[in-house]
Design an enzyme around this catalytic site. Structure first.
Site, PDB file in Angstrom:
ATOM      1  CB  SER A 590      -1.147   0.098   1.225  1.00 32.24           C
ATOM      2  OG  SER A 590      -1.854   0.931   1.071  1.00 32.24           O
ATOM      3  CG  ASP A 672      -5.877  -2.967  -4.431  1.00 30.78           C
ATOM      4  OD1 ASP A 672      -6.577  -2.518  -3.628  1.00 30.78           O
ATOM      5  OD2 ASP A 672      -4.824  -2.993  -4.121  1.00 30.78           O
ATOM      6  CG  HIS A 704      -5.104  -2.999  -0.285  1.00 26.78           C
ATOM      7  ND1 HIS A 704      -4.604  -2.503  -1.525  1.00 26.78           N
ATOM      8  CD2 HIS A 704      -4.541  -2.228   0.558  1.00 26.78           C
ATOM      9  CE1 HIS A 704      -3.726  -1.408  -1.239  1.00 26.78           C
ATOM     10  NE2 HIS A 704      -3.730  -1.327   0.040  1.00 26.78           N
TER      11      HIS A 704
END
Length: 746
Positions: A590, A672, A704
């Site tokens: 991320s 995601d 994600h």
């Protein structure tokens, strides 16, 4: 509360770290007892404890995955809370699996295929198996977990997050959440799911509002999570006295567009019950969910006899975590002042249901609580808040609704995730650590902490695992001379006379932190078990050190955090002779993946020999146009890209691809919707075109996060394999051709 690092502190920390390093040398680790990825994924995953009305027992559920059977087992346990001679006090919260269980308290399985439960009375536990609610009398001998007990009734659609108000010995009210359609009827969900309209929507999706996708799901405009209540009564039938549903399922939000729990991560903490009301948080229905964070607090009667009433007021951002005082007269919740900024400081709010007076509590306290719990007598407020890389418990004494003193830290270590008040004034908490999954502890009024479970030590997966030396916190001087924080995790069998490769892990968020808690995804102990000296850093933007520290990243993504990370790595290399400066690698997801791509373009001195980017940002401007929550990049970069384009471009890794040369593994999930797969593909294309050793691992079915156990095992194999390969001595590295790996089919 960012502050400059005193000159002497760096020296003290250096000497302290060296001494601790020398003291922590151990004998060679037994390979058979290392924490492997398979053991991590197979380890028990306990939930959080729930205490009975008279504080005589607690319920906690666990799940565990078997690679042999490819099956996830679920067990609901009961824990006796009565005093025991075998219960030994601890001077602090000991959450290591290496410690033998300090309790002889009975921990017995109540039911299989259930992972959460609640109490109908002090001796009766209820739980869901599928869509059916069952109950058992825990006082009638040792329960048979294979027998679900007596059947209370079935719900017509999937439900979750059940809470209870016990009205009398023979009556109660349940409040729960369910996903329903516009008509708000729980009974109609199945018919709607099978309707022609819904089948058409599955083929063609039409939207008129933003946030068409959220996290990993296409948003259905006709469907939302809402709260329901149903009455229970206890009746005698034949020779048995059993509980039954005694009313219809009443939608507390009927006729509204309100949604609770708030997706994608809302749960039971999104609503609270008193003997008369339900309070909950919902997104403000007047505002776009895509670029506003504002949530309101609503109240409605348990029986849904009146429509919801909004009790929060004024201009504010997120609001949540409501809780009622024991007498039901006061409602507290947490609230952010800024709309559009999801990492603003959470401040305690108090509302009187009698006078409608609303006030702020501890507005100057530079902490950001996550949970509020009243003591049974209402005199003390317990506050769960992250602080200095620990999830701590604070107590706050109340006198006639006013603060009589400042919050007092009562649990200082570990990753506490839940607080349950006891009748005698003590607490039951659920907490984990870097070396142990969740366990249950009691905290007495005097602060004595006692361990009641040891799920890790008693499991096949973790029972014999050698975690090595205890993880160690350190402080160093980062960007602009400011104090920054991190952890060092030495591998099992650590020998200070040897050189070890260094694995630097970078957290996401970016407003997050590496805390003393267990993780089943990015677990630093797994990396250490592979022979790495692991360094986890909390640079500018991290949480738990005051709001100024957190906001230091805004408009500065590749600035302060980048310098903090490099300074942290050099600090460890300087003070630890065993850290090999020629074998430093880094990985992150991320925002951590963003930083990997940023480091890729700013690795001129070749400090990092290899990189791993999981679901990271490649182009900051493109992520605004493709992400689900638009408020996030707006807050981080100071506006929308057509107005502040230069701010996005300034910190975009895409701008520095001409410098990319470090071997890199790229991982991305097909579902995601926070950072779409084009970000991973773009980074991989650059690496391939520039001839940089690289590999792409793509999981079509993951979001994600990588959650499927088999996919998680593959993820660990790829990540650890890549880092180990490129952190070897240079002569031993065989450069493979760039490769592409897909999720295996099964």
């Amino acid at each position: 509360m960012t502050r400059a690092l005193p000159n002497w502190l760096g020296l003290v920390q250096s000497l302290s770290l060296l001494c601790l390093g020398l003291a922590s040398a151990t004998s060679a680790a037994d390979p058979a007892n290392l924490l492997t990825a398979e053991r991590l994924i197979s380890a028990p995953r306990p939930g959080t404890a729930v205490v009975s009305p008279e504080s005589t027992s607690a319920l906690i559920g666990t799940s565990s995955y078997s690679f042999q059977d490819h099956f996830t087992s679920k067990v609901l346990y009961s824990i006796a809370l009565s005093p025991s001679q075998g219960l030994q006090p601890a001077s602090s919260l000991d959450t290591s699996t290496s410690a033998a269980s300090s309790t002889s308290q009975p921990v017995v399985p109540v039911a299989y295929n259930a992972t959460s439960g609640f109490y109908l009375s002090d001796t009766e536990a209820a739980f869901l198996i599928g869509d059916t609610l069952y109950a058992k009398n825990l006082s009638a001998g040792t329960p048979d977990p294979k027998d679900p007990g007596f059947r209370i009734g079935a719900f017509p659609a999937p439900v979750d997050n059940i809470q209870i108000v016990r009205v009398s010995d023979t009556s109660a009210v349940l409040v729960f959440s369910a996903s329903v359609y516009d008509d708000g009827k729980l009974e109609n969900v199945l018919a709607h799911d099978q309707s022609e309209i819904e089948q058409e929507w599955n083929r063609v999706k039409v939207y008129e509002d933003a946030m068409v996708r959220h996290w990993d799901t296409w948003v259905n405009p006709r469907k939302r999570y809402q709260l329901f209540s149903v009455e229970l009564s206890k009746k005698k039938e034949g020779f048995e006295t059993t509980w039954h549903f005694n009313s219809g399922f009443r939608n507390l939000m009927q006729g509204t567009k309100l949604e609770c729990p708030v997706p994608p991560f809302g749960g039971s903490d999104d609503f609270a019950l008193s003997d008369r009301f339900v309070a909950w948080t919902s997104k403000d229905p007047r505002l776009s969910k895509a670029w506003h964070t504002k949530q309101n607090i609503y109240v409605a009667p348990l029986d849904a006899s009146e429509p919801p009433r909004k009790v929060s007021s004024g201009e504010h951002g997120w609001a949540g975590a409501p809780t009622f005082s024991p007498d039901g007269e006061s409602l507290l919740w947490l609230q952010m002042r800024k709309d559009g900024f999801e990492s603003d400081r959470r401040i305690i709010q108090s509302y009187s249901l009698n006078t409608n007076r609303h006030k702020e509590i501890l507005g100057a306290w530079d902490s950001s609580p996550s949970k509020l719990v009243f003591s049974r007598d209402g005199s003390t407020l317990y506050i769960l808040s992250e602080d200095d890389e620990q999830d701590k418990v604070f107590s706050y004494h109340l006198s006639k609704g006013l603060a009589s003193d400042e919050p007092k830290e009562i649990v200082s270590q570990g990753g506490t995730s839940s607080i349950e008040p006891l009748k005698n004034g003590g607490l039951i908490i659920t907490s984990s650590s870097l070396t142990s999954p969740n366990d249950v502890y009691s905290v007495s009024k005097s602060g004595e902490i006692r361990r009641l479970t040891n799920f890790g030590r008693e499991s096949d997966a973790l029972g014999k695992v050698d975690f090595g030396p205890q993880p160690e916190q350190f402080v160093y001087a980062g960007s602009e001379g400011q104090e920054r924080h991190g952890w060092i995790i030495r591998p099992p069998g650590f020998d200070e006379s040897k050189k070890y490769p260094v694995a630097v892990l970078i957290h996401g968020g970016p407003e997050g932190a590496w805390t003393n808690s267990w993780s089943t995804r990015w677990n630093p102990m797994v990396f250490a078990a592979q022979g790495f000296l692991v360094v986890t850093l909390d640079p500018a933007g991290s949480t738990g050190f005051g709001q100024e520290y957190t906001e230091a990243i805004l408009g500065n993504w590749g600035g302060r955090p980048y310098y903090d990370i490099r300074a942290g790595v050099h600090y460890v290399l300087d003070v630890m002779p065993s850290a090999d400066s020629e074998r430093v690698v880094a990985a992150g997801a991320s925002y951590g993946g963003y930083m990997i791509n940023w480091l890729q373009g700013h690795n001129d001195d070749e400090l990092f020999k290899a990189l791993v980017c999981h679901d990271g940002v490649f182009d900051t401007k493109n992520t605004f146009y493709s992400t689900d929550e638009l408020y996030f990049p707006e807050a981080e970069f100071g506006g929308v890209p057509w107005e502040v384009s230069s701010e996005y471009e300034k910190w975009s890794p895409q701008q520095h691809t001409s410098n990319w040369k470090t071997p890199q593994l790229v991982i991305h999930g097909g579902k995601d919707y926070r950072l779409t797969e084009s970000e991973g593909l773009s980074a991989f294309n650059v690496l391939q075109r520039r001839g940089v050793p690289s590999k792409l691992v793509y999981f079509p079915d993951e979001n994600h996060w990588v959650l499927n156990p088999r996919n998680s095992l593959k993820w660990h194999e790829e990540v650890l394999g890549w880092l180990k390969k490129w952190s070897k001595a240079e002569d031993d590295v065989a450069v493979d051709q760039p490769a592409l790996a897909f999720q295996s089919k099964y």
